[in-house]
Scaffold this active site. Sequence first.
Site, PDB file in Angstrom:
ATOM      1  N   ASN A   1     -81.169 -31.128  32.476  1.00 47.13           N
ATOM      2  CA  ASN A   1     -81.652 -32.507  32.443  1.00 47.13           C
ATOM      3  C   ASN A   1     -82.040 -32.887  33.870  1.00 47.13           C
ATOM      4  O   ASN A   1     -81.177 -33.131  34.710  1.00 47.13           O
ATOM      5  CB  ASN A   1     -80.529 -33.420  31.912  1.00 47.13           C
ATOM      6  CG  ASN A   1     -80.903 -34.888  31.964  1.00 47.13           C
ATOM      7  OD1 ASN A   1     -82.045 -35.254  32.248  1.00 47.13           O
ATOM      8  ND2 ASN A   1     -79.934 -35.752  31.690  1.00 47.13           N
TER       9      ASN A   1
ATOM     10  N   LYS B   1     -83.383 -35.494  34.926  1.00 50.61           N
ATOM     11  CA  LYS B   1     -83.284 -36.944  35.176  1.00 50.61           C
ATOM     12  C   LYS B   1     -84.549 -37.424  35.915  1.00 50.61           C
ATOM     13  O   LYS B   1     -85.608 -36.854  35.710  1.00 50.61           O
ATOM     14  CB  LYS B   1     -81.983 -37.263  35.909  1.00 50.61           C
ATOM     15  CG  LYS B   1     -80.758 -36.666  35.186  1.00 50.61           C
ATOM     16  CD  LYS B   1     -79.448 -37.176  35.691  1.00 50.61           C
ATOM     17  CE  LYS B   1     -78.309 -36.519  34.898  1.00 50.61           C
ATOM     18  NZ  LYS B   1     -76.995 -36.967  35.310  1.00 50.61           N
TER      19      LYS B   1
ATOM     20  N   HIS C   1     -77.749 -40.360  26.208  1.00 49.43           N
ATOM     21  CA  HIS C   1     -77.141 -40.003  27.488  1.00 49.43           C
ATOM     22  C   HIS C   1     -76.373 -41.208  28.043  1.00 49.43           C
ATOM     23  O   HIS C   1     -76.810 -42.349  27.862  1.00 49.43           O
ATOM     24  CB  HIS C   1     -78.221 -39.555  28.479  1.00 49.43           C
ATOM     25  CG  HIS C   1     -77.637 -38.897  29.686  1.00 49.43           C
ATOM     26  ND1 HIS C   1     -77.123 -39.616  30.740  1.00 49.43           N
ATOM     27  CD2 HIS C   1     -77.440 -37.586  29.985  1.00 49.43           C
ATOM     28  CE1 HIS C   1     -76.644 -38.772  31.634  1.00 49.43           C
ATOM     29  NE2 HIS C   1     -76.829 -37.535  31.210  1.00 49.43           N
TER      30      HIS C   1
ATOM     31  N   GLU D   1     -76.235 -42.421  30.858  1.00 51.97           N
ATOM     32  CA  GLU D   1     -77.057 -43.287  31.727  1.00 51.97           C
ATOM     33  C   GLU D   1     -77.918 -44.227  30.891  1.00 51.97           C
ATOM     34  O   GLU D   1     -78.180 -45.366  31.288  1.00 51.97           O
ATOM     35  CB  GLU D   1     -77.898 -42.413  32.675  1.00 51.97           C
ATOM     36  CG  GLU D   1     -77.022 -41.786  33.753  1.00 51.97           C
ATOM     37  CD  GLU D   1     -77.468 -40.419  34.234  1.00 51.97           C
ATOM     38  OE1 GLU D   1     -78.637 -40.046  34.031  1.00 51.97           O
ATOM     39  OE2 GLU D   1     -76.623 -39.698  34.812  1.00 51.97           O
TER      40      GLU D   1
ATOM     41  N   GLU E   1     -70.307 -35.150  27.340  1.00 50.23           N
ATOM     42  CA  GLU E   1     -70.381 -35.375  28.785  1.00 50.23           C
ATOM     43  C   GLU E   1     -69.418 -36.501  29.168  1.00 50.23           C
ATOM     44  O   GLU E   1     -69.760 -37.683  29.022  1.00 50.23           O
ATOM     45  CB  GLU E   1     -71.794 -35.783  29.194  1.00 50.23           C
ATOM     46  CG  GLU E   1     -72.854 -34.757  28.888  1.00 50.23           C
ATOM     47  CD  GLU E   1     -74.106 -34.946  29.751  1.00 50.23           C
ATOM     48  OE1 GLU E   1     -74.476 -33.987  30.425  1.00 50.23           O
ATOM     49  OE2 GLU E   1     -74.675 -36.046  29.777  1.00 50.23           O
TER      50      GLU E   1
ATOM     51  N   GLY F   1     -72.228 -36.124  37.819  1.00 51.26           N
ATOM     52  CA  GLY F   1     -72.712 -36.347  39.185  1.00 51.26           C
ATOM     53  C   GLY F   1     -71.609 -36.646  40.188  1.00 51.26           C
ATOM     54  O   GLY F   1     -71.874 -37.086  41.304  1.00 51.26           O
TER      55      GLY F   1
ATOM     56  N   SER G   1     -71.091 -32.088  36.062  1.00 46.22           N
ATOM     57  CA  SER G   1     -70.823 -31.257  37.248  1.00 46.22           C
ATOM     58  C   SER G   1     -70.656 -29.771  36.920  1.00 46.22           C
ATOM     59  O   SER G   1     -69.816 -29.091  37.503  1.00 46.22           O
ATOM     60  CB  SER G   1     -69.607 -31.786  38.011  1.00 46.22           C
ATOM     61  OG  SER G   1     -69.857 -33.105  38.476  1.00 46.22           O
TER      62      SER G   1
HETATM   63  P1  13P Z   1     -74.439 -33.423  36.624  1.00 48.58           P
HETATM   64  O1  13P Z   1     -74.503 -31.969  36.242  1.00 48.58           O
HETATM   65  O2  13P Z   1     -75.269 -33.766  37.817  1.00 48.58           O
HETATM   66  O3  13P Z   1     -73.021 -33.888  36.720  1.00 48.58           O
HETATM   67  O4  13P Z   1     -75.100 -34.243  35.409  1.00 48.58           O
HETATM   68  C1  13P Z   1     -74.687 -34.002  34.121  1.00 48.58           C
HETATM   69  C2  13P Z   1     -75.582 -34.720  33.191  1.00 48.58           C
HETATM   70  O5  13P Z   1     -75.560 -35.937  33.115  1.00 48.58           O
HETATM   71  C3  13P Z   1     -76.522 -33.929  32.387  1.00 48.58           C
HETATM   72  O6  13P Z   1     -77.101 -34.685  31.394  1.00 48.58           O
END
Ligand code: 13P
Length: 252
Positions: free
Chosen positions: A9, A11, A96, A98, A168, A174, A214
């Site tokens: 992803n 983003k 997601h 976010e 997740e 992150g 992560s």
């Molecule tokens: P990270 O791997 O940067 O923690 O992000 C995970 C994520 O949100 C994938 O959709």
Amino acid sequence: MRKICVAGNWKMNKDLNEAVSLISELKKTLENQTINADVIICPPAIALETSKTLIEGTAIQLGAQNMHFADSGAYTGELSASMLKSVGCKYVILGHSERRTIFGESNEVINKKVKKALADGVDPIFCIGETLEERESGVMQKVIEEQVRKGLAEVTVEELGKVIVAYEPVWAIGTGKTASPEQAQEVHAFIRGLLKEMYSEEAAEKVIIQYGGSVKPGNADKLLSQKDIDGALVGGACLDAESFFGIIKAAK
Ligand code: 13P
């Protein structure tokens, strides 16, 4: 046996030129390697069409990061499932954290998107996960159960076969804090158990449940070797071809 599926992803990262470079590097890195995983990249919408052309003839598949649940119409800035399909997307990330937190998407909205994606032939990567506060206050399972039941409401058993679930934990995204393989496995088993209750043992056993939060080359191996962890949804580490490959090759 479920095949490991690793999705990246991106983003809101990489402009068109940068996307072309990253895909070229990834193609070079994956060339002549034995890969035991399905590999999906989810670049930003501006790079989807170009990405589709670049990955043609490779094992890499394409996904988008979001979509609207309507067919078409006055939804400024949005994209429909059929638009995503028209530029070669086989997958779309939905729900997601976010999108849930920053853009206020509810379980009900996510459910509409999941159903629309399925109806239009784009397979959802359906994300769920608890916050740290929810975990620490003991409501983690309740939150996840609600996300699963509401997010997949009215999804048929046949359609479930097209859904990838991505667990997740919000506190691991992150942050550099990964759920331990055991912590993640426990939740994955819980999710699979729920799917058994909602559908059937046979259907639940086939569902790919990815872990995200992560994931790095250094921790992928232990995570992916857990019984109910069938892949990874990778954020930060997919923005570099070598580190994304480091995760892909952890699939045995
Ligand atoms: P990270 O791997 O940067 O923690 O992000 C995970 C994520 O949100 C994938 O959709």
